[in-house]
Design a protein around this motif. Structure first.
Motif, PDB file in Angstrom:
ATOM      1  N   SER A   1       0.236  -1.536   0.566  1.00 29.25           N
ATOM      2  CA  SER A   1      -0.102  -0.029  -0.082  1.00 29.25           C
ATOM      3  C   SER A   1       0.411   1.121  -0.049  1.00 29.25           C
ATOM      4  O   SER A   1       1.492   2.126   0.858  1.00 29.25           O
ATOM      5  CB  SER A   1      -0.863   0.083   1.539  1.00 29.25           C
ATOM      6  N   PRO A   2       1.617   1.432  -0.845  1.00 30.30           N
ATOM      7  CA  PRO A   2       2.801   2.809  -1.002  1.00 30.30           C
ATOM      8  C   PRO A   2       1.731   3.992  -1.837  1.00 30.30           C
ATOM      9  O   PRO A   2       0.737   3.763  -1.652  1.00 30.30           O
ATOM     10  CB  PRO A   2       3.288   2.307  -1.822  1.00 30.30           C
ATOM     11  N   GLU A   3       2.334   5.014  -0.472  1.00 35.07           N
ATOM     12  CA  GLU A   3       1.702   6.587  -0.546  1.00 35.07           C
ATOM     13  C   GLU A   3       1.708   6.835  -1.620  1.00 35.07           C
ATOM     14  O   GLU A   3       2.666   6.622  -2.915  1.00 35.07           O
ATOM     15  CB  GLU A   3       2.650   7.007   0.673  1.00 35.07           C
ATOM     16  N   GLY A   4       0.008   8.078  -1.863  1.00 40.42           N
ATOM     17  CA  GLY A   4       0.168   8.482  -3.125  1.00 40.42           C
ATOM     18  C   GLY A   4       0.211   8.041  -4.672  1.00 40.42           C
ATOM     19  O   GLY A   4       0.291   8.759  -5.757  1.00 40.42           O
ATOM     20  N   CYS A   5      -0.207   6.932  -4.680  1.00 40.63           N
ATOM     21  CA  CYS A   5      -0.128   6.135  -6.474  1.00 40.63           C
ATOM     22  C   CYS A   5      -1.521   5.630  -6.368  1.00 40.63           C
ATOM     23  O   CYS A   5      -1.848   4.808  -7.548  1.00 40.63           O
ATOM     24  CB  CYS A   5       1.094   5.262  -6.667  1.00 40.63           C
ATOM     25  N   ASN A   6      -1.734   4.805  -5.394  1.00 43.77           N
ATOM     26  CA  ASN A   6      -3.586   3.484  -5.555  1.00 43.77           C
ATOM     27  C   ASN A   6      -4.595   3.984  -5.499  1.00 43.77           C
ATOM     28  O   ASN A   6      -4.548   5.427  -4.192  1.00 43.77           O
ATOM     29  CB  ASN A   6      -2.843   2.453  -5.060  1.00 43.77           C
ATOM     30  N   LEU A   7      -5.539   3.713  -4.955  1.00 38.64           N
ATOM     31  CA  LEU A   7      -6.664   3.423  -4.543  1.00 38.64           C
ATOM     32  C   LEU A   7      -7.125   3.011  -3.565  1.00 38.64           C
ATOM     33  O   LEU A   7      -7.415   1.819  -3.386  1.00 38.64           O
ATOM     34  CB  LEU A   7      -8.110   3.709  -5.394  1.00 38.64           C
TER      35      LEU A   7
ATOM     36  N   ILE B   1     -16.108  -3.294   2.958  1.00 40.45           N
ATOM     37  CA  ILE B   1     -16.399  -4.038   1.463  1.00 40.45           C
ATOM     38  C   ILE B   1     -15.010  -3.263   1.389  1.00 40.45           C
ATOM     39  O   ILE B   1     -15.319  -1.408   1.518  1.00 40.45           O
ATOM     40  CB  ILE B   1     -16.936  -4.003   0.806  1.00 40.45           C
ATOM     41  N   GLY B   2     -13.227  -3.700   1.430  1.00 43.59           N
ATOM     42  CA  GLY B   2     -12.444  -2.819   1.604  1.00 43.59           C
ATOM     43  C   GLY B   2     -12.317  -2.947   0.100  1.00 43.59           C
ATOM     44  O   GLY B   2     -12.378  -4.261  -0.429  1.00 43.59           O
ATOM     45  N   ILE B   3     -11.680  -2.579  -0.004  1.00 44.07           N
ATOM     46  CA  ILE B   3     -10.970  -2.281  -1.770  1.00 44.07           C
ATOM     47  C   ILE B   3      -9.245  -1.529  -2.303  1.00 44.07           C
ATOM     48  O   ILE B   3      -9.186  -0.390  -1.360  1.00 44.07           O
ATOM     49  CB  ILE B   3     -11.935  -2.536  -3.117  1.00 44.07           C
ATOM     50  N   GLY B   4      -8.760  -2.303  -3.040  1.00 43.33           N
ATOM     51  CA  GLY B   4      -7.774  -1.527  -2.688  1.00 43.33           C
ATOM     52  C   GLY B   4      -6.773  -2.130  -5.181  1.00 43.33           C
ATOM     53  O   GLY B   4      -7.522  -3.029  -5.333  1.00 43.33           O
ATOM     54  N   ILE B   5      -6.680  -0.681  -4.797  1.00 45.99           N
ATOM     55  CA  ILE B   5      -7.129  -0.709  -6.607  1.00 45.99           C
ATOM     56  C   ILE B   5      -5.633  -0.187  -7.218  1.00 45.99           C
ATOM     57  O   ILE B   5      -4.960   0.903  -6.581  1.00 45.99           O
ATOM     58  CB  ILE B   5      -8.111   0.435  -7.474  1.00 45.99           C
ATOM     59  N   ASN B   6      -4.506  -1.118  -7.291  1.00 49.84           N
ATOM     60  CA  ASN B   6      -3.443  -0.058  -7.817  1.00 49.84           C
ATOM     61  C   ASN B   6      -4.040   0.641  -9.161  1.00 49.84           C
ATOM     62  O   ASN B   6      -2.970  -0.137 -10.668  1.00 49.84           O
ATOM     63  CB  ASN B   6      -2.218  -1.529  -8.221  1.00 49.84           C
ATOM     64  N   VAL B   7      -3.744   2.420  -9.148  1.00 51.90           N
ATOM     65  CA  VAL B   7      -4.128   3.081  -9.972  1.00 51.90           C
ATOM     66  C   VAL B   7      -1.959   3.559 -10.858  1.00 51.90           C
ATOM     67  O   VAL B   7      -1.920   3.053 -12.176  1.00 51.90           O
ATOM     68  CB  VAL B   7      -4.534   4.191  -8.930  1.00 51.90           C
ATOM     69  N   ASN B   8      -1.445   3.440  -9.885  1.00 52.45           N
ATOM     70  CA  ASN B   8      -0.481   3.994 -10.584  1.00 52.45           C
ATOM     71  C   ASN B   8       1.006   3.904 -10.348  1.00 52.45           C
ATOM     72  O   ASN B   8       1.953   4.466 -10.487  1.00 52.45           O
ATOM     73  CB  ASN B   8      -0.511   5.995 -10.473  1.00 52.45           C
ATOM     74  N   GLN B   9       1.015   2.853  -9.586  1.00 46.48           N
ATOM     75  CA  GLN B   9       1.926   2.182  -9.216  1.00 46.48           C
ATOM     76  C   GLN B   9       3.037   1.452 -10.297  1.00 46.48           C
ATOM     77  O   GLN B   9       2.223   0.778 -10.908  1.00 46.48           O
ATOM     78  CB  GLN B   9       1.847   1.016  -7.965  1.00 46.48           C
TER      79      GLN B   9
ATOM     80  N   ALA C   1       1.190  -9.214  -9.593  1.00 44.30           N
ATOM     81  CA  ALA C   1       0.617  -7.757  -9.852  1.00 44.30           C
ATOM     82  C   ALA C   1       1.039  -6.505 -10.784  1.00 44.30           C
ATOM     83  O   ALA C   1       1.666  -6.963 -11.363  1.00 44.30           O
ATOM     84  CB  ALA C   1       0.912  -7.236  -8.781  1.00 44.30           C
ATOM     85  N   GLY C   2       0.062  -5.679 -11.053  1.00 44.61           N
ATOM     86  CA  GLY C   2      -0.336  -4.855 -11.966  1.00 44.61           C
ATOM     87  C   GLY C   2      -0.933  -3.265 -11.713  1.00 44.61           C
ATOM     88  O   GLY C   2      -1.362  -3.721 -10.558  1.00 44.61           O
TER      89      GLY C   2
ATOM     90  N   LEU D   1      -3.002   0.050 -13.368  1.00 42.74           N
ATOM     91  CA  LEU D   1      -3.644   0.442 -14.439  1.00 42.74           C
ATOM     92  C   LEU D   1      -2.695   1.504 -14.895  1.00 42.74           C
ATOM     93  O   LEU D   1      -2.614   1.498 -16.331  1.00 42.74           O
ATOM     94  CB  LEU D   1      -4.967   1.188 -14.332  1.00 42.74           C
ATOM     95  N   ALA D   2      -1.638   2.736 -15.266  1.00 42.55           N
ATOM     96  CA  ALA D   2      -1.115   2.941 -15.435  1.00 42.55           C
ATOM     97  C   ALA D   2       0.269   2.247 -16.296  1.00 42.55           C
ATOM     98  O   ALA D   2       0.142   2.399 -17.527  1.00 42.55           O
ATOM     99  CB  ALA D   2       0.058   3.874 -14.514  1.00 42.55           C
ATOM    100  N   LEU D   3       0.304   1.257 -15.426  1.00 45.91           N
ATOM    101  CA  LEU D   3       1.427   0.043 -16.651  1.00 45.91           C
ATOM    102  C   LEU D   3       0.641  -0.809 -17.429  1.00 45.91           C
ATOM    103  O   LEU D   3       1.034  -0.824 -19.242  1.00 45.91           O
ATOM    104  CB  LEU D   3       1.738  -0.916 -15.708  1.00 45.91           C
ATOM    105  N   ALA D   4      -0.497  -0.655 -16.960  1.00 47.22           N
ATOM    106  CA  ALA D   4      -1.256  -1.900 -18.070  1.00 47.22           C
ATOM    107  C   ALA D   4      -2.077  -0.567 -19.628  1.00 47.22           C
ATOM    108  O   ALA D   4      -2.049  -0.631 -21.097  1.00 47.22           O
ATOM    109  CB  ALA D   4      -2.606  -1.487 -17.367  1.00 47.22           C
ATOM    110  N   LEU D   5      -2.159   0.659 -19.469  1.00 49.11           N
ATOM    111  CA  LEU D   5      -2.482   2.362 -20.466  1.00 49.11           C
ATOM    112  C   LEU D   5      -1.620   2.784 -20.665  1.00 49.11           C
ATOM    113  O   LEU D   5      -1.505   2.859 -21.649  1.00 49.11           O
ATOM    114  CB  LEU D   5      -3.884   2.778 -19.360  1.00 49.11           C
ATOM    115  N   GLY D   6       0.095   2.484 -19.966  1.00 42.03           N
ATOM    116  CA  GLY D   6       0.870   3.609 -20.329  1.00 42.03           C
ATOM    117  C   GLY D   6       0.873   4.511 -20.193  1.00 42.03           C
ATOM    118  O   GLY D   6       1.509   6.140 -20.980  1.00 42.03           O
ATOM    119  N   ARG D   7      -0.431   5.034 -19.225  1.00 40.70           N
ATOM    120  CA  ARG D   7       0.277   6.260 -19.074  1.00 40.70           C
ATOM    121  C   ARG D   7      -0.858   6.496 -17.613  1.00 40.70           C
ATOM    122  O   ARG D   7      -0.966   5.366 -17.261  1.00 40.70           O
ATOM    123  CB  ARG D   7      -1.514   6.954 -19.648  1.00 40.70           C
TER     124      ARG D   7
END
Length: 166
Positions: free
Chosen positions: A21-27, A103-111, A122-123, A125-131
């Protein structure tokens, strides 16, 4: 009640597994519900949330799949599927009624970096979308879909009105 955090100090998944759960990049979010349906219906809210997350990801221009009822995976450019979201649902009871559901959710957004033990699976959204992806925009989309889908679920007290989306 919805709680959104910028980081978690003790993120966890099923069976007590740790969640990076790094700071500032995920939800990272927890949603508290006080439902009025029977306890046997409660297990379905995980799938309602999974549908909401996958639909919000679809808005970004990417397909997402529900793996089990509590993981979301994506695949970009023909690569292997990578887990980008975990959902953990817990229920507390009083006598034979639901006291509350979280309900707890963790989404890897910009990690972009992951611990070695999960690097292959693990992956983000930023890695998958390239942005980079807007965490605020993604949060709004997830909750918009959740509210719509949850209303259908709670009204019917089953998933029949969500079959098409599923």
């Amino acid at each position: 009640t919805l709680i959104v955090a910028d980081r978690q100090e003790a993120g966890r998944g099923r069976k007590g597994r740790s969640w990076s759960s790094p700071e500032g990049c995920n939800l990272y979010c927890s949603l508290l519900l006080r439902p009025e349906y029977r306890p046997e219906q409660a297990c379905m809210v995980t799938l309602v949330m999974a549908l909401a997350v996958s639909e919000a990801i679809h808005e970004l221009g990417m397909d997402a799949w529900i793996k089990w009822p509590n993981d979301i995976v994506v695949s970009a450019r023909g690569e292997n599927y990578h887990k980008i979201c975990g959902i953990l649902t817990e229920m507390r009871m009083e006598e034979k009624e639901i006291r509350d559901i979280v309900i707890g959710i963790g989404i890897n957004v910009n990690q972009t970096e992951f611990p070695e033990e999960i690097r292959e699976t693990a992956g983000s959204l930023a890695l998958a979308l390239g942005r980079e992806v807007s965490r605020a925009g993604l949060t709004a989309a997830v909750w918009r879909y959740f509210e719509e889908y949850y209303e259908r679920f709670a009204g019917a007290q089953n998933l029949r009105l969500l079959r098409e989306e599923y």
